[in-house]
Design an enzyme around this catalytic site. Sequence first.
Site, PDB file in Angstrom:
ATOM      1  N   ASP A  93     -17.555   0.312   0.009  1.00 58.89           N
ATOM      2  CA  ASP A  93     -16.634  -0.792   0.314  1.00 58.89           C
ATOM      3  C   ASP A  93     -17.317  -1.761   1.262  1.00 58.89           C
ATOM      4  OD1 ASP A  93     -14.654  -2.518   1.093  1.00 58.89           O
ATOM      5  OD2 ASP A  93     -13.522  -1.032   2.261  1.00 58.89           O
ATOM      6  N   CYS A 129      -7.804   1.934   2.139  1.00 59.10           N
ATOM      7  CA  CYS A 129      -8.901   1.122   1.620  1.00 59.10           C
ATOM      8  C   CYS A 129      -8.494   0.453   0.308  1.00 59.10           C
ATOM      9  CB  CYS A 129     -10.127   2.015   1.413  1.00 59.10           C
ATOM     10  SG  CYS A 129     -11.499   1.158   0.619  1.00 59.10           S
ATOM     11  N   SER A 162       0.802  -1.234   0.000  1.00 64.50           N
ATOM     12  CA  SER A 162       0.000   0.000   0.000  1.00 64.50           C
ATOM     13  C   SER A 162       0.828   1.275   0.000  1.00 64.50           C
ATOM     14  CB  SER A 162      -0.939   0.009   1.210  1.00 64.50           C
ATOM     15  OG  SER A 162      -1.877  -1.052   1.113  1.00 64.50           O
ATOM     16  N   HIS A 199     -15.054  -0.621   4.667  1.00 66.32           N
ATOM     17  CA  HIS A 199     -14.951   0.744   5.174  1.00 66.32           C
ATOM     18  C   HIS A 199     -16.210   1.573   4.898  1.00 66.32           C
ATOM     19  CE1 HIS A 199     -10.674  -0.440   4.822  1.00 66.32           C
ATOM     20  NE2 HIS A 199     -10.476   0.415   5.820  1.00 66.32           N
ATOM     21  N   ASP A 228     -10.658  -6.864   1.072  1.00 67.22           N
ATOM     22  CA  ASP A 228     -10.041  -5.705   1.704  1.00 67.22           C
ATOM     23  C   ASP A 228      -9.360  -6.197   2.985  1.00 67.22           C
ATOM     24  OD1 ASP A 228     -10.323  -2.459   1.652  1.00 67.22           O
ATOM     25  OD2 ASP A 228     -10.231  -3.213   3.709  1.00 67.22           O
TER      26      ASP A 228
END
Length: 630
Positions: free
Chosen positions: A350, A384, A326, A371, A365
């Site tokens: 999400d 996310c 990420s 989220h 996720d």
Amino acid sequence: MPWGEFKDTAGERRVFQRRTLAVVVILLLLMGVLVARMYQLQIVQHETFSTMSDKNRVQVQSVAPTRGLVYDRNGVLLAENRPVFSVTVVPERVGSLDETLIELQRFLSISDEDLDRFHRRLKERRRPFQEIPLRYDLNEQEIASMAVHRHELPGVEVNAELVRYYPHAEMTAHALGYVGRINRDELQRIDPVDYAGTNYIGKSGIERFYEDLLHGTVGYQHVETNARGRTLRVLEQESSVPGADISLHLDMRLQDRAFSLLEGRRGAVVAIEPETGGVLALASVPGFDANLFVTGIGVEAYRELNESLDKPLFNRALRGQYPPGSTIKPMLGIAGLDTDTVTREFTIWDPGYYQIKSKGRRYRDWKRSGHGWVDLNDAIAESCDIYFYDMAVKMGVDHMHDYLTQFGFGEQTALDISGALPGLVPSRDWKRAFRNEPWYPGDSVNMGIGQGFNLATPLQLATATATMANRGRWAQPRLLKQVIGDAPTTEALPEQQRQDIVLNNPDDWNFIINGMKDVMHGPKGTARAAGKDASYLMAGKTGTAQVFSLAEDEEYEEEEVRERLRDHALFIGFAPIDNPKIAVAVIVENGGSGSGTAAPLARAMFDAWLLEFNAEEAGLIVGAAEGVSP
């Protein structure tokens, strides 16, 4: 008959005279030959034989230059030269080489490795009467023993030479590199005139990159020797020119802090000054003692280093290629905005998973419950995955490849850091060439969160972070700060080649950086614990890189997984936000959580550079002004 009637006195006298004359003529001829020969030697060929005599009596010896010193940005000595006594042998002046070696073993500790190395060098091409080293770094007792027995060993000498020494050994080994004995391959490519009398050459790192600068210029001296080859006096001398001293951007206080933070772990920390691109810290842990390689490391010692599971010889900061996870989401966020793939206001729901097709594979996720509604700022702050899955599929691999390349991924962008690997930014052409497969939407999904084929080194992550901190302005990473001298200069540094990243809307930089700020200071930021109670604002991004793959709906408990199979923990960040002074990339191998493991290390680096060390420097300035020692 009387006796006198039989003796011809006159005839005998004539014979005697003729014989005497013949002998005199022969003697005169021989004397003439000798005189003529002496005339030829002394007069006609005087210069020729005088020169030959001088060659036996007078020899030209090379004088190795002193290697330049290396300092950090504050004048801390990183690489110096220290005297080392060694035993050398000139085979041409030794009666029996085998007997001499046996005799030397009576009062010197000579290992089988020393003997093997000596015999290998004996077989290599060399100049006549060139000394061959047998033992290095004699102790005081061995030096005394050689002094006592020196007269018994013609052709054996004890020489003192300056040898590279690294005071901070383990902490600087991967950043500076090291020098070592010149080997056969190097002999083929170096100039024998420039390296006459020189036994060492830069093998890696700064020592190799700036070899021409650090080496200096060889000198010569005409010396008179006796029949045994011992120097009697120096007749003429042309002094060598020492190598240039250099200072680096490296700060040993920050380097030491990085090592202490990673103690007991495996990983790397790279810190860059965004304004200049200067590398403030380049730590790969565990490290190794570079001094072991200078005069030649033993087989057992090298085997121990090479076979260690922790791989201390592996430069993780430059050559460790890891999935960035990420940590590349801010760069992809820039790409998404600049290509109009998303807008600042665009939101996505999400639910905890993403599907390309309604009945297709579910890409999970990291937060199993999802989220909820998130925009780009939330997606960066909370990391996310679903938002970036969707954006990556819509944006496509071509745009992602283009923008990640502009940030330096997939390339070696440092100006003077040799040995760094380029990592990998996948593309359609790459996959077709290396996998013989087309690019699938699922590949874009993985690429959107820095997984799949993506690979990056800690140096590349720090470089991209520094470029983000500069709002797209490139300052390529460099170690050299200046060449020390009467007029310090940086002319030895290669010219910068990278182009700045220009966006359609320059304010997009601040928007993405605000999302990185919320990572550290926002109520839902993944690294809010690391940013707590800070007296300055910082921007960051956590990341996690899988070491092994999981099935579609599989989870694992970290405590139940072998330590070396746990996820790598990553973090990138810079501080302060408005006037960045430091950009950091951290990777802790098998550290598990980027927010729980890597982010606190980066916060400690920020605090050290912005608060602790600045306070020390302020104290030094105040103390100097008041005339007292701080």
